[in-house]
Motif scaffolding. Structure first.
Motif, PDB file in Angstrom:
ATOM      1  N   LYS A  91     -67.869  65.729   1.237  1.00 45.55           N
ATOM      2  CA  LYS A  91     -67.074  64.558   1.606  1.00 45.55           C
ATOM      3  C   LYS A  91     -67.933  63.593   2.428  1.00 45.55           C
ATOM      4  CE  LYS A  91     -62.590  63.162   3.337  1.00 45.55           C
ATOM      5  NZ  LYS A  91     -61.288  63.622   3.773  1.00 45.55           N
ATOM      6  N   GLY A  92     -68.694  64.124   3.352  1.00 46.41           N
ATOM      7  CA  GLY A  92     -69.600  63.296   4.144  1.00 46.41           C
ATOM      8  C   GLY A  92     -70.650  62.617   3.286  1.00 46.41           C
ATOM      9  N   PHE A  93     -71.193  63.357   2.339  1.00 46.05           N
ATOM     10  CA  PHE A  93     -72.200  62.815   1.436  1.00 46.05           C
ATOM     11  C   PHE A  93     -71.637  61.645   0.635  1.00 46.05           C
ATOM     12  CE2 PHE A  93     -74.102  62.653  -2.788  1.00 46.05           C
ATOM     13  CZ  PHE A  93     -75.454  62.550  -2.489  1.00 46.05           C
ATOM     14  N   TRP A  94     -70.470  61.847   0.025  1.00 46.82           N
ATOM     15  CA  TRP A  94     -69.889  60.784  -0.805  1.00 46.82           C
ATOM     16  C   TRP A  94     -69.393  59.617   0.028  1.00 46.82           C
ATOM     17  CZ3 TRP A  94     -71.811  60.515  -5.191  1.00 46.82           C
ATOM     18  CH2 TRP A  94     -72.087  61.643  -5.958  1.00 46.82           C
ATOM     19  N   THR A  95     -68.987  59.872   1.266  1.00 46.39           N
ATOM     20  CA  THR A  95     -68.624  58.769   2.158  1.00 46.39           C
ATOM     21  C   THR A  95     -69.864  57.924   2.442  1.00 46.39           C
ATOM     22  OG1 THR A  95     -66.838  60.036   3.173  1.00 46.39           O
ATOM     23  CG2 THR A  95     -67.677  58.173   4.421  1.00 46.39           C
ATOM     24  N   LEU A  96     -70.966  58.584   2.746  1.00 45.68           N
ATOM     25  CA  LEU A  96     -72.213  57.899   3.047  1.00 45.68           C
ATOM     26  C   LEU A  96     -72.713  57.073   1.862  1.00 45.68           C
ATOM     27  CD1 LEU A  96     -74.507  57.514   5.125  1.00 45.68           C
ATOM     28  CD2 LEU A  96     -75.581  59.551   4.158  1.00 45.68           C
ATOM     29  N   PHE A  97     -72.616  57.625   0.659  1.00 48.88           N
ATOM     30  CA  PHE A  97     -73.162  56.958  -0.519  1.00 48.88           C
ATOM     31  C   PHE A  97     -72.128  56.174  -1.327  1.00 48.88           C
ATOM     32  CE2 PHE A  97     -76.464  60.009   0.444  1.00 48.88           C
ATOM     33  CZ  PHE A  97     -77.590  59.202   0.335  1.00 48.88           C
ATOM     34  N   SER A  98     -70.926  56.019  -0.788  1.00 50.98           N
ATOM     35  CA  SER A  98     -69.883  55.338  -1.555  1.00 50.98           C
ATOM     36  C   SER A  98     -70.205  53.868  -1.818  1.00 50.98           C
ATOM     37  CB  SER A  98     -68.522  55.477  -0.877  1.00 50.98           C
ATOM     38  OG  SER A  98     -68.505  54.819   0.372  1.00 50.98           O
ATOM     39  N   GLY A  99     -71.014  53.259  -0.976  1.00 52.64           N
ATOM     40  CA  GLY A  99     -71.424  51.881  -1.234  1.00 52.64           C
ATOM     41  C   GLY A  99     -72.214  51.774  -2.529  1.00 52.64           C
ATOM     42  N   LEU A 100     -73.050  52.754  -2.783  1.00 56.77           N
ATOM     43  CA  LEU A 100     -73.835  52.760  -4.019  1.00 56.77           C
ATOM     44  C   LEU A 100     -72.977  53.070  -5.241  1.00 56.77           C
ATOM     45  CD1 LEU A 100     -77.061  54.633  -2.837  1.00 56.77           C
ATOM     46  CD2 LEU A 100     -76.836  52.213  -3.403  1.00 56.77           C
ATOM     47  N   THR A 101     -72.088  54.032  -5.102  1.00 50.28           N
ATOM     48  CA  THR A 101     -71.291  54.431  -6.264  1.00 50.28           C
ATOM     49  C   THR A 101     -70.215  53.411  -6.620  1.00 50.28           C
ATOM     50  OG1 THR A 101     -69.796  55.767  -4.913  1.00 50.28           O
ATOM     51  CG2 THR A 101     -71.677  56.913  -5.930  1.00 50.28           C
ATOM     52  N   THR A 102     -69.870  52.531  -5.676  1.00 46.85           N
ATOM     53  CA  THR A 102     -68.852  51.512  -5.959  1.00 46.85           C
ATOM     54  C   THR A 102     -69.459  50.139  -6.233  1.00 46.85           C
ATOM     55  OG1 THR A 102     -68.563  50.990  -3.611  1.00 46.85           O
ATOM     56  CG2 THR A 102     -67.097  52.670  -4.557  1.00 46.85           C
ATOM     57  N   MET A 103     -70.746  50.015  -6.071  1.00 49.74           N
ATOM     58  CA  MET A 103     -71.414  48.716  -6.146  1.00 49.74           C
ATOM     59  C   MET A 103     -71.117  47.963  -7.452  1.00 49.74           C
ATOM     60  SD  MET A 103     -75.461  47.931  -5.500  1.00 49.74           S
ATOM     61  CE  MET A 103     -75.914  49.282  -6.557  1.00 49.74           C
ATOM     62  N   LEU A 104     -71.223  48.622  -8.578  1.00 55.55           N
ATOM     63  CA  LEU A 104     -71.046  47.945  -9.861  1.00 55.55           C
ATOM     64  C   LEU A 104     -69.590  47.594 -10.158  1.00 55.55           C
ATOM     65  CD1 LEU A 104     -73.535  49.995 -12.060  1.00 55.55           C
ATOM     66  CD2 LEU A 104     -73.864  47.707 -11.092  1.00 55.55           C
ATOM     67  N   THR A 105     -68.676  48.192  -9.443  1.00 54.90           N
ATOM     68  CA  THR A 105     -67.253  47.999  -9.704  1.00 54.90           C
ATOM     69  C   THR A 105     -66.546  47.250  -8.578  1.00 54.90           C
ATOM     70  OG1 THR A 105     -67.427  50.194 -10.677  1.00 54.90           O
ATOM     71  CG2 THR A 105     -65.262  49.264 -10.608  1.00 54.90           C
ATOM     72  N   ARG A 106     -67.241  46.973  -7.491  1.00 57.50           N
ATOM     73  CA  ARG A 106     -66.611  46.395  -6.306  1.00 57.50           C
ATOM     74  C   ARG A 106     -65.914  45.064  -6.603  1.00 57.50           C
ATOM     75  NH1 ARG A 106     -64.141  48.041  -1.988  1.00 57.50           N
ATOM     76  NH2 ARG A 106     -65.749  49.604  -1.694  1.00 57.50           N
ATOM     77  N   ALA A 107     -66.510  44.182  -7.377  1.00 57.06           N
ATOM     78  CA  ALA A 107     -65.876  42.885  -7.658  1.00 57.06           C
ATOM     79  C   ALA A 107     -64.547  43.078  -8.389  1.00 57.06           C
ATOM     80  CB  ALA A 107     -66.808  41.999  -8.473  1.00 57.06           C
TER      81      ALA A 107
END
Length: 131
Positions: A96-112
């Motif tokens: 959970k900590g790992f995905w919280t930390l990297f969630s900016g990267l995993t959501t980057m292409l879909t954020r808009a």
């Protein structure tokens, strides 16, 4: 930890509706309307939705989005639900900590697309969207 069927019962419809955000093509008006309809049935706050987007969906769907071999036209919803359930049953502790930390990267292409959906949701709820 919730059993797989409980996760599917509680989140399956929402996960599949929001998975539209990761498709190759821009969501249509009808896609956004459907996502809002499903979200409203689940009675979740914007903050709860943000965490579902960042932690429950993005780690699985970003991999799907980046895959060269998989096409969204051929997505097997049962397989996708199995992947989402597996991920979410393991989403505690360091993961959970790992995905919280990297969630900016995993959501980057879909954020808009996500921001568009959240703005539309706020309007549907009679709230003032941010400018």
């Amino acid at each position: 930890m919730k059993d797989p069927q409980t996760l599917v019962d509680e989140r399956g419809e929402l996960w599949l509706a929001l998975a539209t955000l990761w498709r190759e093509n821009e969501p249509r008006e009808s896609d956004y309307a459907r996502m809002i309809e499903v979200i409203e049935r689940h009675d979740l706050s914007l903050e709860q939705l943000e965490w579902i987007f960042r932690l429950e969906l993005a780690p699985v769907l970003a991999r799907q989005q980046m895959s060269v071999t998989d096409s969204w036209r051929d997505v097997d919803e049962h397989r996708l639900l199995r992947q989402l359930v597996t991920h979410n049953r393991r989403l505690h502790g360091w993961r959970k900590g790992f995905w919280t930390l990297f969630s900016g990267l995993t959501t980057m292409l879909t954020r808009a697309r996500w921001n568009t959906l959240m703005t539309r949701l706020m309007v549907a709820r009679g709230q003032q969207p941010p400018h």
